[in-house]
Every structure is written in C-alpha cells, then in structure tokens.
Write a protein that holds these residues in place. Structure first.
Motif, PDB file in Angstrom:
ATOM      1  N   VAL B 399       0.778  -1.195   0.096  1.00  0.00           N
ATOM      2  CA  VAL B 399       0.111  -0.039  -0.004  1.00  0.00           C
ATOM      3  C   VAL B 399       0.785   1.060  -0.040  1.00  0.00           C
ATOM      4  O   VAL B 399       0.282   2.358  -0.184  1.00  0.00           O
ATOM      5  CB  VAL B 399      -1.204  -0.141   1.222  1.00  0.00           C
ATOM      6  N   GLU B 400       2.152   1.188   0.459  1.00  0.00           N
ATOM      7  CA  GLU B 400       2.971   2.591   0.669  1.00  0.00           C
ATOM      8  C   GLU B 400       3.038   3.001  -0.704  1.00  0.00           C
ATOM      9  O   GLU B 400       3.565   2.105  -1.782  1.00  0.00           O
ATOM     10  CB  GLU B 400       4.076   2.301   1.147  1.00  0.00           C
ATOM     11  N   GLY B 401       2.857   4.243  -1.079  1.00  0.00           N
ATOM     12  CA  GLY B 401       3.001   4.913  -2.331  1.00  0.00           C
ATOM     13  C   GLY B 401       1.936   4.991  -3.139  1.00  0.00           C
ATOM     14  O   GLY B 401       1.579   5.547  -4.028  1.00  0.00           O
ATOM     15  N   GLY B 402       0.681   4.321  -2.680  1.00  0.00           N
ATOM     16  CA  GLY B 402      -0.634   4.418  -3.240  1.00  0.00           C
ATOM     17  C   GLY B 402      -1.325   5.288  -2.756  1.00  0.00           C
ATOM     18  O   GLY B 402      -1.234   6.054  -1.724  1.00  0.00           O
ATOM     19  N   LEU B 403      -2.775   5.097  -3.197  1.00  0.00           N
ATOM     20  CA  LEU B 403      -3.734   5.875  -2.709  1.00  0.00           C
ATOM     21  C   LEU B 403      -4.566   5.219  -1.450  1.00  0.00           C
ATOM     22  O   LEU B 403      -4.550   3.931  -1.402  1.00  0.00           O
ATOM     23  CB  LEU B 403      -4.821   6.355  -3.701  1.00  0.00           C
ATOM     24  N   VAL B 404      -5.227   5.963  -0.667  1.00  0.00           N
ATOM     25  CA  VAL B 404      -5.627   5.137   0.571  1.00  0.00           C
ATOM     26  C   VAL B 404      -6.801   4.177   0.068  1.00  0.00           C
ATOM     27  O   VAL B 404      -6.796   3.207   0.480  1.00  0.00           O
ATOM     28  CB  VAL B 404      -6.661   6.168   1.292  1.00  0.00           C
ATOM     29  N   ALA B 405      -7.639   4.548  -1.100  1.00  0.00           N
ATOM     30  CA  ALA B 405      -8.655   3.802  -1.678  1.00  0.00           C
ATOM     31  C   ALA B 405      -8.000   2.490  -2.276  1.00  0.00           C
ATOM     32  O   ALA B 405      -8.584   1.493  -2.090  1.00  0.00           O
ATOM     33  CB  ALA B 405      -9.371   4.530  -2.657  1.00  0.00           C
ATOM     34  N   ASP B 406      -6.959   2.503  -2.715  1.00  0.00           N
ATOM     35  CA  ASP B 406      -6.148   1.419  -3.375  1.00  0.00           C
ATOM     36  C   ASP B 406      -5.599   0.486  -2.298  1.00  0.00           C
ATOM     37  O   ASP B 406      -5.619  -0.622  -2.239  1.00  0.00           O
ATOM     38  CB  ASP B 406      -5.095   1.839  -4.314  1.00  0.00           C
ATOM     39  N   GLY B 407      -5.425   1.146  -1.095  1.00  0.00           N
ATOM     40  CA  GLY B 407      -5.173   0.096   0.043  1.00  0.00           C
ATOM     41  C   GLY B 407      -6.098  -0.657   0.230  1.00  0.00           C
ATOM     42  O   GLY B 407      -5.866  -1.895   0.794  1.00  0.00           O
ATOM     43  N   ILE B 408      -7.361  -0.155   0.443  1.00  0.00           N
ATOM     44  CA  ILE B 408      -8.627  -1.030   0.818  1.00  0.00           C
ATOM     45  C   ILE B 408      -8.531  -2.211  -0.165  1.00  0.00           C
ATOM     46  O   ILE B 408      -8.798  -3.352   0.402  1.00  0.00           O
ATOM     47  CB  ILE B 408      -9.733   0.007   0.714  1.00  0.00           C
ATOM     48  N   ALA B 409      -8.485  -1.957  -1.269  1.00  0.00           N
ATOM     49  CA  ALA B 409      -8.299  -3.094  -2.370  1.00  0.00           C
ATOM     50  C   ALA B 409      -7.284  -4.058  -2.078  1.00  0.00           C
ATOM     51  O   ALA B 409      -7.458  -5.189  -2.294  1.00  0.00           O
ATOM     52  CB  ALA B 409      -8.634  -2.489  -3.830  1.00  0.00           C
ATOM     53  N   ALA B 410      -6.176  -3.432  -1.817  1.00  0.00           N
ATOM     54  CA  ALA B 410      -5.035  -4.300  -1.765  1.00  0.00           C
ATOM     55  C   ALA B 410      -5.099  -5.138  -0.608  1.00  0.00           C
ATOM     56  O   ALA B 410      -4.895  -6.514  -0.532  1.00  0.00           O
ATOM     57  CB  ALA B 410      -3.878  -3.254  -1.625  1.00  0.00           C
ATOM     58  N   ILE B 411      -5.854  -4.858   0.573  1.00  0.00           N
ATOM     59  CA  ILE B 411      -5.964  -5.498   1.997  1.00  0.00           C
ATOM     60  C   ILE B 411      -6.947  -6.525   1.824  1.00  0.00           C
ATOM     61  O   ILE B 411      -6.949  -7.764   1.920  1.00  0.00           O
ATOM     62  CB  ILE B 411      -6.328  -4.501   3.268  1.00  0.00           C
ATOM     63  N   ALA B 412      -8.084  -6.083   0.816  1.00  0.00           N
ATOM     64  CA  ALA B 412      -9.132  -6.904   0.586  1.00  0.00           C
ATOM     65  C   ALA B 412      -8.547  -8.158  -0.305  1.00  0.00           C
ATOM     66  O   ALA B 412      -8.907  -9.340   0.094  1.00  0.00           O
ATOM     67  CB  ALA B 412     -10.102  -6.280   0.043  1.00  0.00           C
ATOM     68  N   SER B 413      -7.705  -7.790  -0.931  1.00  0.00           N
ATOM     69  CA  SER B 413      -7.195  -8.955  -1.860  1.00  0.00           C
ATOM     70  C   SER B 413      -6.230  -9.880  -1.213  1.00  0.00           C
ATOM     71  O   SER B 413      -6.085 -11.007  -1.622  1.00  0.00           O
ATOM     72  CB  SER B 413      -6.510  -8.349  -3.203  1.00  0.00           C
ATOM     73  N   LEU B 414      -5.977  -9.469   0.262  1.00  0.00           N
ATOM     74  CA  LEU B 414      -5.042 -10.647   0.788  1.00  0.00           C
ATOM     75  C   LEU B 414      -6.014 -11.614   1.436  1.00  0.00           C
ATOM     76  O   LEU B 414      -5.623 -12.586   2.041  1.00  0.00           O
ATOM     77  CB  LEU B 414      -4.132  -9.929   1.639  1.00  0.00           C
ATOM     78  N   ASP B 415      -7.283 -11.151   1.912  1.00  0.00           N
ATOM     79  CA  ASP B 415      -8.167 -11.892   2.497  1.00  0.00           C
ATOM     80  C   ASP B 415      -7.790 -12.319   3.954  1.00  0.00           C
ATOM     81  O   ASP B 415      -7.677 -13.519   4.184  1.00  0.00           O
ATOM     82  CB  ASP B 415      -8.688 -13.284   1.708  1.00  0.00           C
ATOM     83  N   PRO B 416      -7.328 -11.134   4.613  1.00  0.00           N
ATOM     84  CA  PRO B 416      -7.013 -11.842   5.917  1.00  0.00           C
ATOM     85  C   PRO B 416      -7.952 -12.191   6.960  1.00  0.00           C
ATOM     86  O   PRO B 416      -8.990 -11.537   6.878  1.00  0.00           O
ATOM     87  CB  PRO B 416      -5.969 -10.606   6.555  1.00  0.00           C
TER      88      PRO B 416
END
Lengths: 165, 423
Positions: B399-416
């Motif tokens: 998520v570092e270097g990206g937008l907050v909203a992309d961070g949401i998608a990135a975390i969701a894609s990990l499925d923790p």
C-alpha cells in the motif's frame, strides 16, 4: 531430496541432524544459527529459502530450557527442514534472522511476546498479540492458565476461575 | 496548545505558508473495510499513503495456551476456532499432526470425507471473501450473492455436522460421523447450481468498469517480495509461483485427485480475484470426485478403541448429540462400555512423545500445525502457523506509495482473517 538425503547433506556441516516421522531436524548452537540458515539456503541441493514459521517450546527445569524452532521450506525442491536452537533459562536470547528472512519479523515478535526470548538485532522487538503493558510471558509453562480482571461497564470483573457464585 | 508556563503559542502557520507535514491516522481496529479488527497506522500525504504499520492482537484468545490444558481430543474444538472461516482446515491440520505422532492413518472413506469438506469449505471461504471485498469496493449486489451461495454451504455443513461453524467434525482417527444420503444429495444439488453462479459473478464483475479499474494494477506484490515476507496462497500464486501444499506435500490422498493449481502473472488484486474464482471451480471438480468415491461404504473412524471417540453421535433437531441407542447401551447394558466411555472422555488418548509440523493448503495459504507431545494425555505445545498472520506483513509494501482507496482493495485482496492472525 528425500529426508535421509537432506539430513546427509546437512550433516556435512552440522552433524546433529536426525530424521523422524519423515521430517528432518537439525540442532545447532546459537552461534551457528545464522551460518546454518545461510548454508541451507545457499546450498543448491537444499535451497531452503522460505521460512514458514518461528516458534519456541518451554521445558522448565531442563537444560536447555527453551527450544527455538525454525520451519524452512524450499520453493524449488518442495522439501522441508526444521532448525532448532536450545537456550538456557538465564540467557534466553539469540540473533534475529529478519535480515535474511523478512517474514521472521512478526514470528520473532510473537516468540518474544509468548516466551520472553529476545532476538538481538530485531528492528522492532515489541509485543504483538498481547497488550503492550502485559506482565509476563504467557506461554511459558510456569505461567498458569487463568483469567485476568476484565473491565466491563466501569467495574473490574474477576476471572472465571476465581469467581464464586 | 500552550507551553509549560501557560503562554499561548501559535498553532496555525503564517498565512501564505504551505503546510508540509504529513498526517498520521488510525484506520481500525473498528473499521468496515479492515476485514475484522485489523488496525492500520497510516501516514498520509494528502490522499497518498507514505507509511503503513499494521497492528494486530485485538482478537487474541489464547487458543495455543488453552490446548495445553485440555485433552488431545478437546484440542480439535479449540483450533477450529482460530481461523473461523476455514474451520475444517484447522481441524484437518491438527488431526493429521496428531495422527502422525500416533502413527495411525484415518480409514479411506474418512479421508475422502475430509477432502470433501475441506474443498466445500474452500468454496465457502472464497465466497465470504468475494462478498466482503465486493462490499468494500462498493459492489453491494455481489455481497448479497456471495452470502446467498455461502448459506447453501452452511446448510450442508449444518445437516452433516450439526453446526454451521466450529464443527469439530474431523477428529483424531477419522471423522465423528458418516455423511448420509440426504447430505450427499444436498451437495449434488449444490454442484448443479454453483458453476452457473460463479459464471454469473464473473460476468457481473468483469463487465463492471469500476471493479476492474479498482483492482487492476492495484496492490502489486512480486513473487520475490511475497516469498520474502512468507506470503502463501492466492497472493503468491497471483505472482506466478505454483506453490500449493496439496501438490507439493500431498496429504489425505490429494495426489489421487485430478485438479490444477491456478496461477496468474499480474501479481495484482485483479489476479487474486480471478484466481479465487477459478479455485472455486477446481474445488468443485474435487468435490464431485469425492462424491463418486463415497459410493464405496466403509468405516469413518479407526478401529482402535484406545484412539477412537467412544460415543456414537447423531444429528438431532437441536444439533449433534449422543445417539439415544448408544446412551441406552452404556447406561443400561454394559458397565465396561460405561467405564471405557468415561476414561476416553475424561482422559482420552495418550500420544507418544515427539514433534511434527503438518502443513495443509487453506484458502489463505499454508496453514501449519507444529504439535509437540511429551507422551501425556495433553498436547505439550500446539503452534498454529496461520497464513493470514504471515500474509499481513506484506501490507506495507503493497500500500505504500499508493492511494488510501487502493490500500482498501489491496488489503481485501489478501483476505486476512483476524481470528487466525491473533489466535
């Protein structure tokens, strides 16, 4: 490689390798740990380059008291190796492997959190699962299973095992 | 703001001066898009994330410590609660580890049932992922569809094991009870409906420009980074590494099933989404092979009375319970049976001293159980290597270097799943 071959390969440098239940375990001294991990990682037949987990077990009254356990896997060869380091009760510290395996960061923090085993050179050795102000290391065998006072609606509720009806 | 002497100090910078400092905010632990009680400490420069630190532990329940104070058999009911979206995987890893220490193997039919429920569980877990990720990215209809399909699976689980979650169905030496004809029919019905539903999800999402835009190229995680951070499962396979415990170190007869390990090369959130859809299809392939094999009757628990759970169970209107005929047997007919029952329930099996590490492929990656016995009636140590715990460490570099909203998608894609992370 099959387990016996892995053990044979490891024994060329670290003699204390055994096979049990199809798993290879090598016991190394604390001073040899980084060397051993580098060796099994670089060796072309072993290539143990993936760290699954770091944890420990506690055996109070026995020397060594703590065993720190590293579970390694080879991405290329799909085999495994367990590396164990024994630590004395009054000297429970060993070098961190975060520089070699970044994933060890949280695993080592968890081991510190649960057992109070210190990892020298760890970038941020703080509690991870328990609250920052927690007293003691709960997975040590000397720590009893028991509740803590729980804050609920402004009052503290005693743990279940000390509550009387 | 005031200094120690109480003199007011200027807070706002001089007019015309641009403020350069960054902002540090807490996201979570209670936040609708953190998949449970995950807390992220974000350092923001406007909308851009320049620093991220995940903080975990809010759901710590001491499962590992608790198992040391319970019998081996009771351990199943503890570990199943770790990663609550994949209970069958926790049970299987634990039981396989204990069985290896005991030197026994579950009967063939039990192994087929284990594989069957693991793969159904993989589908239900991926459906929850699809539903919650959809919700987080604004696709509310997908959330409703995902939970609708999962409900069908929950009903199958309930019909067979008596419970929707935390089943304690897989036990040391086999499974606790056989699957009956109505249960098998329900699964066949599911297999008939589900492929069309997955195609439907795919067509809804792939033709939705918002979904595609918000996932493509987002949350990249290269194969080298993933391996360095211990990431396994769909996020690793999305980077082209075909690592799957079912193929690498087969257990429960996975080497005899026909299925593929799905990989992608893009290493982004979209690749993880498309891998999960295909994995559900592969799981259904395995499920139908299991159903074919279940035509062969047989025992579902080892014969050894020193290992097998003594009670016969049946599913009643209020869930799973002791079979009335069995209760009559131990209470009225056989004193020996009663003594045996009492001894097995209170003391249980004793496991030879030793240690094993048993990995299985959970919906989130490598789930390992490191189990140590000192020869007693209780585990000496049970360590759960949960895939979500390792996977979460990759969040900062994603998520570092990206937008907050992309961070949401990135975390969701990990499925923790925080139940597994914090244990």
């Amino acid at each position: 490689l099959i387990p016996a071959e892995i053990a044979g390969r490891v024994r060329t440098r670290f003699p204390d390798a055994v096979v049990a239940r199809g798993e290879v375990t090598v016991v190394v001294a604390r001073e040899e740990l980084l060397d051993a991990l580098a060796f099994v990682r670089e060796d072309p037949d072993l290539q143990l380059d993936f760290l699954s987990s770091v944890t420990a077990t506690d055996h109070p009254g026995v020397t060594p008291r703590f065993w720190v356990v590293y579970e390694l896997k080879s991405v290329a060869h799909r085999h495994r190796l367990r590396v164990k380091v024994g630590l004395a009760d009054d000297d429970a510290r060993l070098p961190s492997v975060v520089a070699m395996f970044p994933t060890a960061n949280w695993h080592e923090r968890e081991t510190w959190d649960f057992y109070g085993i210190a990892f020298d050179g760890h970038p941020d050795l703080t509690r991870i699962l328990l609250p920052d102000d927690w007293d003691g290391f709960p997975l040590r065998k000397t720590e009893e299973l028991g509740g803590v006072n729980t804050r609920f609606h402004g009052a503290f509720i005693p743990p279940v095992d000390t509550r009387t009806t | 703001v005031s200094d120690v002497a109480g003199t007011p100090q200027a807070v706002a910078p001089d007019e015309g001066d641009l403020r350069q400092e960054t902002m540090i905010i807490n996201m979570g632990p209670q936040h609708p898009s953190t998949h449970g009680v995950l807390r992220l400490l974000l350092e923001l420069d406007g909308e851009q994330v320049i620093g991220c630190k995940p903080i975990v532990g809010y759901l710590h329940t001491g499962i590992e410590k608790n198992t040391e104070y319970r019998t081996w058999m009771q351990g199943v009911t503890y570990v199943t609660r770790a990663d609550y979206l994949s209970p069958f995987f926790n049970e299987l890893a634990y039981c396989l580890a204990v069985e290896r220490l005991l030197g026994i193997e579950a009967p063939p039919r039990a192994q087929v049932i284990r594989v069957l429920f693991n793969e159904l569980n993989r589908i239900s877990s991926h459906l929850v992922w699809l539903a919650t990720s959809g919700l987080e990215l604004g696709a509310v209809s997908v959330m409703l569809y995902g939970f609708r399909e999962r409900e069908v699976l929950m009903e199958i689980f309930e019909a067979v094991t008596g419970l929707r979650m935390n089943h304690a169905y897989i036990r040391i030496g086999g499974v606790i009870m056989d699957i009956d004809e109505p249960g098998i029919d329900k699964i066949w019905d599911f297999l008939r409906v589900m492929p069309g539903r997955i195609d439907e999800f795919e067509s809804i999402l792939d033709t939705n420009p918002i979904w595609v835009e918000r996932n493509r190229g987002v949350g990249r995680l290269s194969a080298a980074d993933a391996l360095a951070f211990g990431v396994t499962g769909p996020p690793l396979r999305a980077a082209g590494v075909a690592m799957d415990v079912r193929k690498d170190e087969p257990y429960s007869g996975y080497e005899t099933y026909d299925f593929d390990v799905i990989t992608r090369q893009d290493a982004d959130a979209y690749a993880r989404y498309s891998i999960r859809l295909d994995e559900m299809r592969e799981s259904m392939k395995i499920v139908s092979q299991c159903l074919d094999r279940l035509k062969e009757p047989g025992p579902v628990m080892v014969e050894d009375p020193k290992v097998a759970w003594p009670a016969k169970l049946s599913v009643g209107p209020d869930g799973i319970g002791n079979d009335p005929a069995y209760i009559r047997h131990i209470m009225e007919e056989s004193m020996e049976a009663l003594i045996h029952h009492f001894k097995m329930v209170t003391e249980g099996v004793s496991v030879p001293a030793g240690e094993v590490y048993q990995p299985v492929e959970s919906p989130r990656g490598e789930l390992g159980m490191y189990v140590v016995s000192d020869g007693e009636h209780r585990p000496y140590r049970v360590k759960i290597r949960d895939p979500s715990f390792a996977n979460l460490q990759a969040i900062p570099i994603m998520v570092e270097g990206g937008l907050v909203a992309d961070g949401i998608a990135a975390i969701a894609s990990l499925d923790p799943v925080m139940g597994g992370v914090d244990r």
